[in-house]
Design a protein around this motif. Sequence first.
Motif, PDB file in Angstrom:
ATOM      1  N   ALA A   1      14.921   9.158   7.873  1.00  0.00           N
ATOM      2  CA  ALA A   1      14.511   7.751   7.856  1.00  0.00           C
ATOM      3  C   ALA A   1      13.289   7.521   8.733  1.00  0.00           C
ATOM      4  O   ALA A   1      13.210   8.020   9.855  1.00  0.00           O
ATOM      5  CB  ALA A   1      15.667   6.872   8.350  1.00  0.00           C
ATOM      6  N   PHE A   2      12.320   6.800   8.184  1.00  0.00           N
ATOM      7  CA  PHE A   2      11.099   6.385   8.880  1.00  0.00           C
ATOM      8  C   PHE A   2      10.148   7.556   9.175  1.00  0.00           C
ATOM      9  O   PHE A   2       9.185   7.379   9.923  1.00  0.00           O
ATOM     10  CB  PHE A   2      11.412   5.631  10.177  1.00  0.00           C
ATOM     11  CG  PHE A   2      12.439   4.550   9.998  1.00  0.00           C
ATOM     12  CD1 PHE A   2      12.222   3.501   9.122  1.00  0.00           C
ATOM     13  CD2 PHE A   2      13.642   4.594  10.690  1.00  0.00           C
ATOM     14  CE1 PHE A   2      13.178   2.513   8.934  1.00  0.00           C
ATOM     15  CE2 PHE A   2      14.606   3.611  10.510  1.00  0.00           C
ATOM     16  CZ  PHE A   2      14.381   2.566   9.631  1.00  0.00           C
ATOM     17  N   GLU A   3      10.397   8.717   8.582  1.00  0.00           N
ATOM     18  CA  GLU A   3       9.510   9.866   8.786  1.00  0.00           C
ATOM     19  C   GLU A   3       8.545  10.083   7.618  1.00  0.00           C
ATOM     20  O   GLU A   3       7.821  11.076   7.574  1.00  0.00           O
ATOM     21  CB  GLU A   3      10.339  11.130   9.034  1.00  0.00           C
ATOM     22  CG  GLU A   3      11.117  11.087  10.338  1.00  0.00           C
ATOM     23  CD  GLU A   3      11.873  12.358  10.634  1.00  0.00           C
ATOM     24  OE1 GLU A   3      11.276  13.456  10.531  1.00  0.00           O
ATOM     25  OE2 GLU A   3      13.075  12.277  10.966  1.00  0.00           O
ATOM     26  N   GLY A   4       8.540   9.163   6.645  1.00  0.00           N
ATOM     27  CA  GLY A   4       7.568   9.238   5.561  1.00  0.00           C
ATOM     28  C   GLY A   4       8.043   9.965   4.323  1.00  0.00           C
ATOM     29  O   GLY A   4       7.222  10.278   3.451  1.00  0.00           O
ATOM     30  N   ASP A   5       9.344  10.209   4.191  1.00  0.00           N
ATOM     31  CA  ASP A   5       9.857  10.974   3.055  1.00  0.00           C
ATOM     32  C   ASP A   5      10.465  10.114   1.953  1.00  0.00           C
ATOM     33  O   ASP A   5      10.663  10.597   0.842  1.00  0.00           O
ATOM     34  CB  ASP A   5      10.922  11.965   3.539  1.00  0.00           C
ATOM     35  CG  ASP A   5      10.357  13.032   4.445  1.00  0.00           C
ATOM     36  OD1 ASP A   5      10.016  14.115   3.936  1.00  0.00           O
ATOM     37  OD2 ASP A   5      10.242  12.787   5.656  1.00  0.00           O
ATOM     38  N   ARG A   6      10.787   8.882   2.255  1.00  0.00           N
ATOM     39  CA  ARG A   6      11.530   8.059   1.301  1.00  0.00           C
ATOM     40  C   ARG A   6      10.763   7.835   0.002  1.00  0.00           C
ATOM     41  O   ARG A   6      11.311   8.030  -1.098  1.00  0.00           O
ATOM     42  CB  ARG A   6      11.887   6.721   1.958  1.00  0.00           C
ATOM     43  CG  ARG A   6      12.631   5.731   1.057  1.00  0.00           C
ATOM     44  CD  ARG A   6      14.004   6.215   0.716  1.00  0.00           C
ATOM     45  NE  ARG A   6      14.766   5.163   0.034  1.00  0.00           N
ATOM     46  CZ  ARG A   6      15.813   5.398  -0.730  1.00  0.00           C
ATOM     47  NH1 ARG A   6      16.250   6.632  -0.925  1.00  0.00           N
ATOM     48  NH2 ARG A   6      16.462   4.397  -1.315  1.00  0.00           N
ATOM     49  N   TRP A   7       9.509   7.433   0.086  1.00  0.00           N
ATOM     50  CA  TRP A   7       8.738   7.156  -1.134  1.00  0.00           C
ATOM     51  C   TRP A   7       8.522   8.429  -1.955  1.00  0.00           C
ATOM     52  O   TRP A   7       8.763   8.413  -3.171  1.00  0.00           O
ATOM     53  CB  TRP A   7       7.415   6.488  -0.794  1.00  0.00           C
ATOM     54  CG  TRP A   7       6.532   6.243  -1.995  1.00  0.00           C
ATOM     55  CD1 TRP A   7       5.333   6.824  -2.263  1.00  0.00           C
ATOM     56  CD2 TRP A   7       6.808   5.372  -3.102  1.00  0.00           C
ATOM     57  NE1 TRP A   7       4.827   6.367  -3.448  1.00  0.00           N
ATOM     58  CE2 TRP A   7       5.713   5.476  -4.001  1.00  0.00           C
ATOM     59  CE3 TRP A   7       7.859   4.527  -3.412  1.00  0.00           C
ATOM     60  CZ2 TRP A   7       5.648   4.759  -5.176  1.00  0.00           C
ATOM     61  CZ3 TRP A   7       7.802   3.805  -4.603  1.00  0.00           C
ATOM     62  CH2 TRP A   7       6.697   3.922  -5.467  1.00  0.00           C
ATOM     63  N   PRO A   8       8.085   9.546  -1.372  1.00  0.00           N
ATOM     64  CA  PRO A   8       7.982  10.767  -2.178  1.00  0.00           C
ATOM     65  C   PRO A   8       9.302  11.152  -2.840  1.00  0.00           C
ATOM     66  O   PRO A   8       9.312  11.619  -3.989  1.00  0.00           O
ATOM     67  CB  PRO A   8       7.524  11.821  -1.168  1.00  0.00           C
ATOM     68  CG  PRO A   8       6.810  11.043  -0.116  1.00  0.00           C
ATOM     69  CD  PRO A   8       7.554   9.746  -0.013  1.00  0.00           C
ATOM     70  N   ASP A   9      10.425  10.948  -2.145  1.00  0.00           N
ATOM     71  CA  ASP A   9      11.723  11.268  -2.743  1.00  0.00           C
ATOM     72  C   ASP A   9      12.012  10.378  -3.945  1.00  0.00           C
ATOM     73  O   ASP A   9      12.512  10.847  -4.981  1.00  0.00           O
ATOM     74  CB  ASP A   9      12.836  11.122  -1.704  1.00  0.00           C
ATOM     75  CG  ASP A   9      12.923  12.306  -0.753  1.00  0.00           C
ATOM     76  OD1 ASP A   9      12.242  13.332  -0.997  1.00  0.00           O
ATOM     77  OD2 ASP A   9      13.681  12.203   0.238  1.00  0.00           O
ATOM     78  N   LEU A  10      11.716   9.092  -3.827  1.00  0.00           N
ATOM     79  CA  LEU A  10      11.955   8.182  -4.944  1.00  0.00           C
ATOM     80  C   LEU A  10      11.097   8.541  -6.149  1.00  0.00           C
ATOM     81  O   LEU A  10      11.551   8.470  -7.296  1.00  0.00           O
ATOM     82  CB  LEU A  10      11.667   6.742  -4.513  1.00  0.00           C
ATOM     83  CG  LEU A  10      12.639   6.113  -3.505  1.00  0.00           C
ATOM     84  CD1 LEU A  10      12.130   4.747  -3.078  1.00  0.00           C
ATOM     85  CD2 LEU A  10      14.038   6.005  -4.076  1.00  0.00           C
TER      86      LEU A  10
ATOM     87  N   ALA B   1      12.309   5.868  -8.351  1.00  0.00           N
ATOM     88  CA  ALA B   1      11.416   4.716  -8.235  1.00  0.00           C
ATOM     89  C   ALA B   1      11.396   3.909  -9.533  1.00  0.00           C
ATOM     90  O   ALA B   1      11.378   2.674  -9.511  1.00  0.00           O
ATOM     91  CB  ALA B   1      10.005   5.180  -7.870  1.00  0.00           C
ATOM     92  N   LEU B   2      11.416   4.598 -10.670  1.00  0.00           N
ATOM     93  CA  LEU B   2      11.389   3.907 -11.958  1.00  0.00           C
ATOM     94  C   LEU B   2      12.673   3.131 -12.181  1.00  0.00           C
ATOM     95  O   LEU B   2      12.655   2.016 -12.710  1.00  0.00           O
ATOM     96  CB  LEU B   2      11.166   4.916 -13.084  1.00  0.00           C
ATOM     97  CG  LEU B   2       9.852   5.698 -13.029  1.00  0.00           C
ATOM     98  CD1 LEU B   2       9.774   6.698 -14.178  1.00  0.00           C
ATOM     99  CD2 LEU B   2       8.652   4.761 -13.066  1.00  0.00           C
ATOM    100  N   THR B   3      13.809   3.713 -11.778  1.00  0.00           N
ATOM    101  CA  THR B   3      15.083   3.012 -11.962  1.00  0.00           C
ATOM    102  C   THR B   3      15.190   1.796 -11.054  1.00  0.00           C
ATOM    103  O   THR B   3      15.975   0.887 -11.323  1.00  0.00           O
ATOM    104  CB  THR B   3      16.277   3.951 -11.694  1.00  0.00           C
ATOM    105  OG1 THR B   3      16.278   4.340 -10.318  1.00  0.00           O
ATOM    106  CG2 THR B   3      16.197   5.184 -12.567  1.00  0.00           C
ATOM    107  N   LEU B   4      14.408   1.764  -9.990  1.00  0.00           N
ATOM    108  CA  LEU B   4      14.372   0.602  -9.105  1.00  0.00           C
ATOM    109  C   LEU B   4      13.398  -0.466  -9.588  1.00  0.00           C
ATOM    110  O   LEU B   4      13.215  -1.485  -8.926  1.00  0.00           O
ATOM    111  CB  LEU B   4      14.001   1.034  -7.682  1.00  0.00           C
ATOM    112  CG  LEU B   4      15.035   1.902  -6.958  1.00  0.00           C
ATOM    113  CD1 LEU B   4      14.470   2.390  -5.628  1.00  0.00           C
ATOM    114  CD2 LEU B   4      16.332   1.129  -6.743  1.00  0.00           C
ATOM    115  N   GLY B   5      12.748  -0.206 -10.724  1.00  0.00           N
ATOM    116  CA  GLY B   5      11.849  -1.196 -11.300  1.00  0.00           C
ATOM    117  C   GLY B   5      10.397  -1.061 -10.894  1.00  0.00           C
ATOM    118  O   GLY B   5       9.591  -1.939 -11.188  1.00  0.00           O
ATOM    119  N   VAL B   6      10.041   0.036 -10.216  1.00  0.00           N
ATOM    120  CA  VAL B   6       8.647   0.255  -9.850  1.00  0.00           C
ATOM    121  C   VAL B   6       7.876   0.684 -11.100  1.00  0.00           C
ATOM    122  O   VAL B   6       8.268   1.641 -11.765  1.00  0.00           O
ATOM    123  CB  VAL B   6       8.521   1.329  -8.757  1.00  0.00           C
ATOM    124  CG1 VAL B   6       7.059   1.596  -8.432  1.00  0.00           C
ATOM    125  CG2 VAL B   6       9.292   0.914  -7.513  1.00  0.00           C
TER     126      VAL B   6
END
Length: 261
Positions: free
Chosen positions: A215-224, A230-235
Amino acid sequence: LITAGRSQTRQASRGAALALESRVRLYQKDYAGAEAAAAAAEAVGYTLAPNFADLFDATGNNTPEDIFRITFTPTQSNSVGFYYLPKPLGGRYEDAPTVGAAGIIAAFDPASGGNIANYHPTDARGIWSIARSGTRTYAAKFRNSAGDEDLHVIRLGEVILIHAEALAQLNRLPEAVAEYNRLRARAGVAADPVIGLTQGGVLAAIARERRLELAFEGDRWPDLVRTGAALTLGVPAQQTILPIPQSEIDVAPNVTQNPGY
């Protein structure tokens, strides 16, 4: 020059090269390659820091978990803590922990319902990573607003998660769970069972552990993005990739701009 051992963590080393290779191969969905590189990185001899908080000391002190860190000074500083910390603690407070049932607060403490007023995590990662200052809830993982601590590029905790995910993708499920349970043990929470497993369930558990551990280390967005979440979240698909700078297209006219830009 690439050094061989694990003692040098602030310049290129064999361990750093293997660890970063495991990350790249995981992102490329080369799971056999990711598993081999992660196993080789672990074999160099790194060990988990006994206390999760030790990894984020305000001065960036050494831990046995370090694989590759970047040295910062008061002159050549970073802005990680500055953007997370609230103004009374010397920060700018640009980003804050997400609330609600799908947010990081609920991920660390499901019983809270994502409400900081009900936040009482037992996970050492949640205890360290989220805090309050007055009325502000903030990401407390990086507590140096001056930015002269030495930050991790990659550490053993991430390599363990890479190894676990690669093992799960190769359907080696009990091995995968045993691997990431090492991080749960360090965090002071119960181990996940290694019986009655499904591949989807193990991969979901690893995604959970990545969210908590990193958490907060910059991995969340690349993982999504890499997992399609990310697509399933509506991005919109366009927003999961960046535009190619026009200056690059100008010197390489056969390069095609990414869709939507």
